[in-house]
Design a protein around this motif. Structure first.
Motif, PDB file in Angstrom:
ATOM      1  N   MET A 155     -29.647 -73.392   7.997  1.00  0.00           N
ATOM      2  CA  MET A 155     -29.635 -72.288   7.251  1.00  0.00           C
ATOM      3  C   MET A 155     -30.734 -72.509   6.147  1.00  0.00           C
ATOM      4  SD  MET A 155     -28.788 -69.121   7.373  1.00  0.00           S
ATOM      5  CE  MET A 155     -27.582 -69.091   8.267  1.00  0.00           C
ATOM      6  N   THR A 156     -30.826 -73.581   5.580  1.00  0.00           N
ATOM      7  CA  THR A 156     -31.838 -74.107   4.383  1.00  0.00           C
ATOM      8  C   THR A 156     -33.352 -74.138   4.921  1.00  0.00           C
ATOM      9  OG1 THR A 156     -31.442 -76.273   4.849  1.00  0.00           O
ATOM     10  CG2 THR A 156     -30.257 -75.429   3.057  1.00  0.00           C
ATOM     11  N   ASN A 157     -33.521 -74.124   6.240  1.00  0.00           N
ATOM     12  CA  ASN A 157     -34.781 -74.150   7.126  1.00  0.00           C
ATOM     13  C   ASN A 157     -35.257 -72.556   6.926  1.00  0.00           C
ATOM     14  OD1 ASN A 157     -34.996 -76.688   7.370  1.00  0.00           O
ATOM     15  ND2 ASN A 157     -34.024 -76.554   9.515  1.00  0.00           N
ATOM     16  N   VAL A 158     -34.396 -71.751   7.008  1.00  0.00           N
ATOM     17  CA  VAL A 158     -34.681 -70.136   7.023  1.00  0.00           C
ATOM     18  C   VAL A 158     -34.632 -69.631   5.680  1.00  0.00           C
ATOM     19  CG1 VAL A 158     -33.811 -67.894   8.156  1.00  0.00           C
ATOM     20  CG2 VAL A 158     -33.567 -70.185   9.478  1.00  0.00           C
ATOM     21  N   LEU A 159     -33.488 -70.184   4.984  1.00  0.00           N
ATOM     22  CA  LEU A 159     -33.560 -69.585   3.307  1.00  0.00           C
ATOM     23  C   LEU A 159     -33.526 -70.866   2.550  1.00  0.00           C
ATOM     24  CD1 LEU A 159     -30.737 -67.131   4.455  1.00  0.00           C
ATOM     25  CD2 LEU A 159     -33.239 -66.673   3.983  1.00  0.00           C
ATOM     26  N   PRO A 160     -34.480 -71.319   2.376  1.00  0.00           N
ATOM     27  CA  PRO A 160     -34.753 -72.481   1.259  1.00  0.00           C
ATOM     28  C   PRO A 160     -33.810 -72.568   0.049  1.00  0.00           C
ATOM     29  CG  PRO A 160     -36.894 -71.633   1.682  1.00  0.00           C
ATOM     30  CD  PRO A 160     -36.028 -70.732   2.385  1.00  0.00           C
ATOM     31  N   ASN A 161     -33.676 -71.259  -0.533  1.00  0.00           N
ATOM     32  CA  ASN A 161     -33.191 -71.167  -1.888  1.00  0.00           C
ATOM     33  C   ASN A 161     -31.357 -70.676  -1.587  1.00  0.00           C
ATOM     34  OD1 ASN A 161     -35.305 -71.528  -3.486  1.00  0.00           O
ATOM     35  ND2 ASN A 161     -36.084 -69.358  -2.959  1.00  0.00           N
ATOM     36  N   ILE A 162     -31.122 -71.023  -0.588  1.00  0.00           N
ATOM     37  CA  ILE A 162     -29.594 -70.363  -0.062  1.00  0.00           C
ATOM     38  C   ILE A 162     -28.667 -71.486  -1.056  1.00  0.00           C
ATOM     39  CG2 ILE A 162     -29.111 -72.029   1.907  1.00  0.00           C
ATOM     40  CD1 ILE A 162     -28.288 -68.208   1.796  1.00  0.00           C
ATOM     41  N   LYS A 163     -28.944 -72.323  -1.236  1.00  0.00           N
ATOM     42  CA  LYS A 163     -28.006 -73.448  -2.114  1.00  0.00           C
ATOM     43  C   LYS A 163     -27.838 -73.164  -3.277  1.00  0.00           C
ATOM     44  CE  LYS A 163     -26.916 -76.253   1.542  1.00  0.00           C
ATOM     45  NZ  LYS A 163     -25.663 -75.951   2.195  1.00  0.00           N
ATOM     46  N   LYS A 164     -28.635 -72.352  -4.001  1.00  0.00           N
ATOM     47  CA  LYS A 164     -28.817 -71.982  -5.431  1.00  0.00           C
ATOM     48  C   LYS A 164     -27.630 -70.791  -5.614  1.00  0.00           C
ATOM     49  CE  LYS A 164     -33.505 -73.131  -6.103  1.00  0.00           C
ATOM     50  NZ  LYS A 164     -34.725 -72.575  -6.507  1.00  0.00           N
ATOM     51  N   PHE A 165     -27.135 -70.401  -4.727  1.00  0.00           N
ATOM     52  CA  PHE A 165     -26.033 -69.175  -4.897  1.00  0.00           C
ATOM     53  C   PHE A 165     -24.672 -69.756  -4.429  1.00  0.00           C
ATOM     54  CE2 PHE A 165     -30.363 -67.452  -3.906  1.00  0.00           C
ATOM     55  CZ  PHE A 165     -30.741 -66.704  -5.053  1.00  0.00           C
ATOM     56  N   GLU A 166     -23.778 -69.015  -5.104  1.00  0.00           N
ATOM     57  CA  GLU A 166     -22.104 -69.257  -4.705  1.00  0.00           C
ATOM     58  C   GLU A 166     -21.925 -68.544  -3.343  1.00  0.00           C
ATOM     59  OE1 GLU A 166     -20.063 -71.282  -6.044  1.00  0.00           O
ATOM     60  OE2 GLU A 166     -21.354 -71.586  -7.852  1.00  0.00           O
ATOM     61  N   SER A 167     -21.336 -69.242  -2.523  1.00  0.00           N
ATOM     62  CA  SER A 167     -20.906 -68.712  -1.153  1.00  0.00           C
ATOM     63  C   SER A 167     -20.544 -67.268  -1.089  1.00  0.00           C
ATOM     64  CB  SER A 167     -20.225 -69.395  -0.191  1.00  0.00           C
ATOM     65  OG  SER A 167     -18.940 -69.702  -0.862  1.00  0.00           O
ATOM     66  N   PHE A 168     -19.790 -66.919  -2.084  1.00  0.00           N
ATOM     67  CA  PHE A 168     -19.143 -65.658  -2.140  1.00  0.00           C
ATOM     68  C   PHE A 168     -20.144 -64.332  -2.316  1.00  0.00           C
ATOM     69  CE2 PHE A 168     -19.038 -66.717  -6.398  1.00  0.00           C
ATOM     70  CZ  PHE A 168     -19.263 -65.433  -7.356  1.00  0.00           C
ATOM     71  N   LEU A 169     -21.239 -64.782  -2.929  1.00  0.00           N
ATOM     72  CA  LEU A 169     -22.347 -63.834  -3.032  1.00  0.00           C
ATOM     73  C   LEU A 169     -23.273 -63.479  -1.612  1.00  0.00           C
ATOM     74  CD1 LEU A 169     -23.735 -65.046  -6.477  1.00  0.00           C
ATOM     75  CD2 LEU A 169     -22.570 -62.901  -6.249  1.00  0.00           C
ATOM     76  N   LEU A 170     -22.907 -64.443  -0.907  1.00  0.00           N
ATOM     77  CA  LEU A 170     -23.620 -63.946   0.448  1.00  0.00           C
ATOM     78  C   LEU A 170     -23.052 -63.521   1.706  1.00  0.00           C
ATOM     79  CD1 LEU A 170     -24.891 -67.953   0.315  1.00  0.00           C
ATOM     80  CD2 LEU A 170     -26.100 -66.064  -0.386  1.00  0.00           C
ATOM     81  N   PHE A 171     -23.790 -62.656   2.465  1.00  0.00           N
ATOM     82  CA  PHE A 171     -22.959 -62.346   3.567  1.00  0.00           C
ATOM     83  C   PHE A 171     -22.940 -62.959   4.809  1.00  0.00           C
ATOM     84  CE2 PHE A 171     -25.089 -58.275   1.127  1.00  0.00           C
ATOM     85  CZ  PHE A 171     -24.070 -58.279   0.397  1.00  0.00           C
ATOM     86  N   ASN A 172     -21.870 -62.697   5.640  1.00  0.00           N
ATOM     87  CA  ASN A 172     -21.985 -63.256   6.916  1.00  0.00           C
ATOM     88  C   ASN A 172     -22.291 -62.181   8.019  1.00  0.00           C
ATOM     89  OD1 ASN A 172     -21.056 -65.842   6.278  1.00  0.00           O
ATOM     90  ND2 ASN A 172     -19.102 -64.996   5.748  1.00  0.00           N
ATOM     91  N   ASP A 173     -22.473 -62.422   9.132  1.00  0.00           N
ATOM     92  CA  ASP A 173     -22.661 -61.635  10.275  1.00  0.00           C
ATOM     93  C   ASP A 173     -21.596 -60.676  10.427  1.00  0.00           C
ATOM     94  OD1 ASP A 173     -21.083 -63.805  11.124  1.00  0.00           O
ATOM     95  OD2 ASP A 173     -21.798 -63.479  13.251  1.00  0.00           O
ATOM     96  N   ASP A 174     -20.245 -61.086  10.061  1.00  0.00           N
ATOM     97  CA  ASP A 174     -19.124 -60.055  10.191  1.00  0.00           C
ATOM     98  C   ASP A 174     -19.172 -59.006   9.287  1.00  0.00           C
ATOM     99  OD1 ASP A 174     -18.394 -62.362  11.880  1.00  0.00           O
ATOM    100  OD2 ASP A 174     -16.597 -62.568  10.801  1.00  0.00           O
ATOM    101  N   ASP A 175     -19.794 -59.071   8.073  1.00  0.00           N
ATOM    102  CA  ASP A 175     -19.949 -58.341   7.057  1.00  0.00           C
ATOM    103  C   ASP A 175     -20.830 -57.203   7.571  1.00  0.00           C
ATOM    104  OD1 ASP A 175     -18.356 -59.898   5.326  1.00  0.00           O
ATOM    105  OD2 ASP A 175     -20.338 -60.799   4.682  1.00  0.00           O
TER     106      ASP A 175
END
Length: 162
Positions: free
Chosen positions: A106-126
């Motif tokens: 995922m960090t290869n696709v979204l390099p800044n993803i680790k800067k955010f708490e996981s509860f702020l991010l969406f999954n495919d289920d959402d």
């Protein structure tokens, strides 16, 4: 614009690919809620996205809408500028997981993803009702010559746009 989107959707459905398509509309900036001195608005943070496709869970709004839009609100910076509550990466993480990107990549696709708490991010289920159908390939239509082209559409009397 709507006529063009309707034409695109119609063609993708005719090709049997609609459940494998996610079309996303994004804005790279928002606008201030208050006018500037020229009665216009300035660039601001945030924005909105619209997602459509055959597997998209429609009819919902993801993210958090600010409860207080006044100058005293906790997310207000002044002059109608609001601090976004949902990172840009949230939507694209949901899309990437739906497309099968493993968490380890995922960090290869979204390099800044680790800067955010996981509860702020969406999954495919959402965002989606299920995974793309793996047995459908757009190239099978190319091999059979079934992909509609502008020239074929003109010969058949089809016209898209205004």
């Amino acid at each position: 614009m709507m006529v063009l989107i309707e034409a695109f959707v119609s063609e993708i459905k005719n090709m049997g690919l609609w459940d494998n398509v996610a079309l996303i509309q994004v804005s790279d900036f928002a606008r201030t809620l208050n006018p500037n001195s020229g009665d216009g608005t300035d660039h601001a943070w945030g924005g909105n996205y619209m997602l459509l496709g055959g597997s998209v869970k429609g009819g919902q709004i993801l993210g958090e809408y600010p409860h207080d839009l006044t100058d005293d609100g906790p997310l207000t910076l002044g002059r109608g500028r609001m601090i976004p509550t949902t990172p840009w990466d949230a939507v694209f993480r949901g899309l990437a997981t739906w497309l099968g990107v493993p968490e380890s990549q995922m960090t290869n696709v979204l390099p800044n993803i680790k800067k955010f708490e996981s509860f702020l991010l969406f999954n495919d289920d959402d965002m989606f009702n299920g995974p793309p159908r793996s047995n459908v390939s757009p190239t099978r239509h190319l091999l059979r010559g079934r992909v509609p082209t502008a020239a074929n559409n003109r010969r058949q009397g089809k016209r898209y746009g205004p």
